[in-house]
Write a protein that holds these residues in place. Structure first.
Motif, PDB file in Angstrom:
ATOM      1  N   ARG A  69       0.836  -1.187   0.000  1.00  0.00           N
ATOM      2  CA  ARG A  69       0.000   0.000   0.000  1.00  0.00           C
ATOM      3  C   ARG A  69       0.882   1.252   0.000  1.00  0.00           C
ATOM      4  NH1 ARG A  69      -4.300   1.387   4.869  1.00  0.00           N
ATOM      5  NH2 ARG A  69      -5.550   2.960   3.728  1.00  0.00           N
ATOM      6  N   VAL A  70       0.584   2.196  -0.893  1.00  0.00           N
ATOM      7  CA  VAL A  70       1.303   3.471  -0.960  1.00  0.00           C
ATOM      8  C   VAL A  70       0.291   4.586  -0.703  1.00  0.00           C
ATOM      9  CG1 VAL A  70       2.629   5.074  -2.393  1.00  0.00           C
ATOM     10  CG2 VAL A  70       3.027   2.605  -2.586  1.00  0.00           C
ATOM     11  N   ILE A  71       0.555   5.373   0.322  1.00  0.00           N
ATOM     12  CA  ILE A  71      -0.322   6.481   0.694  1.00  0.00           C
ATOM     13  C   ILE A  71       0.469   7.776   0.572  1.00  0.00           C
ATOM     14  CG2 ILE A  71      -1.732   7.498   2.521  1.00  0.00           C
ATOM     15  CD1 ILE A  71      -2.042   4.677   3.686  1.00  0.00           C
ATOM     16  N   LEU A  72      -0.037   8.708  -0.214  1.00  0.00           N
ATOM     17  CA  LEU A  72       0.615  10.003  -0.437  1.00  0.00           C
ATOM     18  C   LEU A  72      -0.303  11.097   0.088  1.00  0.00           C
ATOM     19  CD1 LEU A  72       2.846  11.745  -1.692  1.00  0.00           C
ATOM     20  CD2 LEU A  72       1.707  11.511  -3.908  1.00  0.00           C
ATOM     21  N   ILE A  73       0.181  11.855   1.070  1.00  0.00           N
ATOM     22  CA  ILE A  73      -0.632  12.852   1.754  1.00  0.00           C
ATOM     23  C   ILE A  73      -0.127  14.239   1.396  1.00  0.00           C
ATOM     24  CG2 ILE A  73      -1.483  13.656   3.987  1.00  0.00           C
ATOM     25  CD1 ILE A  73      -0.685  10.813   5.056  1.00  0.00           C
ATOM     26  N   CYS A  74      -1.016  15.043   0.804  1.00  0.00           N
ATOM     27  CA  CYS A  74      -0.654  16.375   0.299  1.00  0.00           C
ATOM     28  C   CYS A  74      -1.536  17.411   0.967  1.00  0.00           C
ATOM     29  CB  CYS A  74      -0.839  16.414  -1.214  1.00  0.00           C
ATOM     30  SG  CYS A  74      -0.488  18.016  -1.959  1.00  0.00           S
TER      31      CYS A  74
ATOM     32  N   ALA B  70      -4.612   6.762  -9.321  1.00  0.00           N
ATOM     33  CA  ALA B  70      -5.518   5.614  -9.218  1.00  0.00           C
ATOM     34  C   ALA B  70      -5.029   4.459 -10.081  1.00  0.00           C
ATOM     35  CB  ALA B  70      -6.930   6.028  -9.633  1.00  0.00           C
ATOM     36  N   GLN B  71      -4.522   4.788 -11.273  1.00  0.00           N
ATOM     37  CA  GLN B  71      -4.042   3.735 -12.171  1.00  0.00           C
ATOM     38  C   GLN B  71      -2.876   2.960 -11.564  1.00  0.00           C
ATOM     39  OE1 GLN B  71      -3.145   6.029 -15.656  1.00  0.00           O
ATOM     40  NE2 GLN B  71      -5.291   6.132 -16.337  1.00  0.00           N
ATOM     41  N   ASN B  72      -2.104   3.615 -10.708  1.00  0.00           N
ATOM     42  CA  ASN B  72      -0.949   2.970 -10.093  1.00  0.00           C
ATOM     43  C   ASN B  72      -1.183   2.623  -8.624  1.00  0.00           C
ATOM     44  OD1 ASN B  72       1.604   3.074 -12.065  1.00  0.00           O
ATOM     45  ND2 ASN B  72       0.308   4.871 -12.437  1.00  0.00           N
ATOM     46  N   ASP B  73      -2.449   2.666  -8.239  1.00  0.00           N
ATOM     47  CA  ASP B  73      -2.850   2.264  -6.889  1.00  0.00           C
ATOM     48  C   ASP B  73      -2.092   3.051  -5.816  1.00  0.00           C
ATOM     49  OD1 ASP B  73      -4.406   0.876  -5.113  1.00  0.00           O
ATOM     50  OD2 ASP B  73      -3.075  -0.858  -5.004  1.00  0.00           O
ATOM     51  N   VAL B  74      -1.979   4.346  -6.055  1.00  0.00           N
ATOM     52  CA  VAL B  74      -1.414   5.255  -5.056  1.00  0.00           C
ATOM     53  C   VAL B  74      -2.576   6.013  -4.420  1.00  0.00           C
ATOM     54  CG1 VAL B  74       0.031   7.302  -4.672  1.00  0.00           C
ATOM     55  CG2 VAL B  74       0.794   5.506  -6.254  1.00  0.00           C
TER      56      VAL B  74
END
Length: 421
Positions: A32-37, A72-76
């Motif tokens: 799982r990769v979660i990116l918080i901006c 979304a395409q890279n499940d980020v």
């Protein structure tokens, strides 16, 4: 490869964070990769904010790191407009500031960047006082410069660093009147020293910019919420319809400090202290980009770099380190600037006091040259101005740490590649 059930969290949705997420997927990480901006815009690159986009030469969509659908395409899992207000290192969790959501991590990357330093003087709450760090700032400033140019308005800029000078150039090209206030004796004094700083002062004066060196802003005068003038500590008052504070940026370390991570000494530019793998004092937390202060073996010191290339390269390096790959982050610092018809690239690290010679190769009068900063005959840094395709040999010279023949270095007829051992 790291187990697929692991979660990697990236705090900071700028270029470094976005490239880290991209690299995790490119290296085959299936967890799982979660990116918080904390911004509502998708991750973007900052150079255009004071260059092409500010000038209206680049479209807004051109600044984004990826197409919106890429995440979304890279499940980020991209969380826009969200902040993290706490890290629990024992539980290995981060907490969102808006709704208190808690997310567990196996590895955490801090790419929180930097924020503009604020003027601590009366009048900074007026509507015409600006900063330039975010896309929304550039959106607003574009409109301001257009209006100033149309109405022959005045812009006062506090600070003659890269942002201040690039905005000055943009403002003059819109037709605005510009005054730059700088406490040092030349622009870019702490980066280029007086020798090359004077060249940039001449460039801007040729385009109608007024400089006030050796003074500071003490007050921004306004009426009905609008800017009327800016006062300096020599008692002068300068007409102004808008003021830009361009006095540098501070690393956003509050989250790391609250978590008890080691912070670098201010002598090294502050920031989160990391090792050569961009790992913090907690082995499961990494930091990269503007916020990270890393030991650079080439310059034998810890440095913090606030430029595009550091984010571009540091994000992927941190991602690989999080995956357990062997990483030594020792890129030669690099940045570029465009002002009027002058384009430049700078490679290296030569702060005041570190060099004993500045050598010019080419014609500084025509603004077509390469400048070198040397210590005991060794090249610490090089800046090419309107001379292209020389970044690689300049960086090779810096990396070689070899003494060079200064006569040959100054001779434009001698290929720079021939001087690299």
């Amino acid at each position: 490869m790291v187990d697929a059930d692991q979660t990697f969290v990236i705090v900071g949705g700028g270029l470094a964070g976005a490239k880290a997420a991209e690299t995790l997927r490119a290296e085959g990480f299936n967890g799982r990769v979660i990116l918080i901006c904390d911004e509502r815009d998708h991750p973007y690159e900052r150079p255009a904010l004071s260059k092409g986009y500010l000038l209206g030469k680049e479209e807004r969509d051109s600044v984004f790191v990826h197409e919106p659908a890429w995440y979304a395409q890279n499940d980020v899992e991209l969380h826009l407009g969200q902040t993290v207000d706490a890290i629990d290192r024992t539980a290995k969790t981060v907490r969102f500031g808006e709704d208190g959501t808690v997310v567990r991590y196996d590895k955490l990357l801090l790419a929180t960047g930097a924020e503009p330093r604020r003027l601590n003087i009366p009048g900074t709450d007026l509507a015409g006082v600006h900063h330039l760090r975010r896309l929304a700032h550039s959106d607003r400033l574009r409109g301001v410069l257009h209006s100033l140019g149309r109405d022959n308005g005045h812009l006062v800029i506090a600070g003659a660093g890269w942002i201040g000078l690039e905005v000055a150039a943009a403002a003059r090209q819109y037709g605005a009147e510009v005054t730059v206030v700088e406490p040092e004796p030349t622009p870019l004094h702490g980066v280029l020293g007086p020798e090359l700083g004077a060249l940039f002062a001449e460039l801007h004066r040729d385009h109608g910019v007024r400089f006030r060196f050796g003074v500071r802003l003490t007050e921004i005068v306004g009426q009905d919420g609008m800017v009327l003038a800016a006062r300096t500590d020599d008692g002068e008052e300068h007409p102004a319809h808008d003021v830009l504070a361009a006095i540098g940026a501070a690393p956003r370390t509050a989250l790391a400090e609250a978590a008890g991570l080691e912070i670098a000494d201010r002598a090294y530019g502050g920031g989160v202290a990391v090792d050569e793998r961009l790992r913090t004092s907690d082995p499961d937390i990494f930091a990269t980009g503007d916020v990270a202060a890393f030991p650079h073996a080439l310059f034998d010191t810890r440095i913090r770099v606030e430029h595009w290339a550091n984010a571009l390269n540091g994000g992927p390096a941190a991602a690989r380190a999080m995956l357990g790959e062997p990483v030594t982050y020792d890129r030669v610092p690099y940045f570029f600037s465009d002002q009027y018809d002058l384009g430049m690239e700078y490679s290296g690290w030569a702060p005041p006091g570190s060099y004993d010679q500045v050598l010019i190769r080419g014609d500084a009068g025509k603004r077509e040259f390469v400048a070198f900063w040397l210590a005991e005959g060794r090249v610490l840094a090089g800046m090419n101005v309107n001379v292209w395709d020389v970044t690689e040999p300049i960086q090779n010279l810096i990396r070689s740490r070899a003494r060079v023949d200064t006569d040959a270095l100054a001779d434009p007829h001698v290929p720079l590649g021939d001087l690299v051992p």
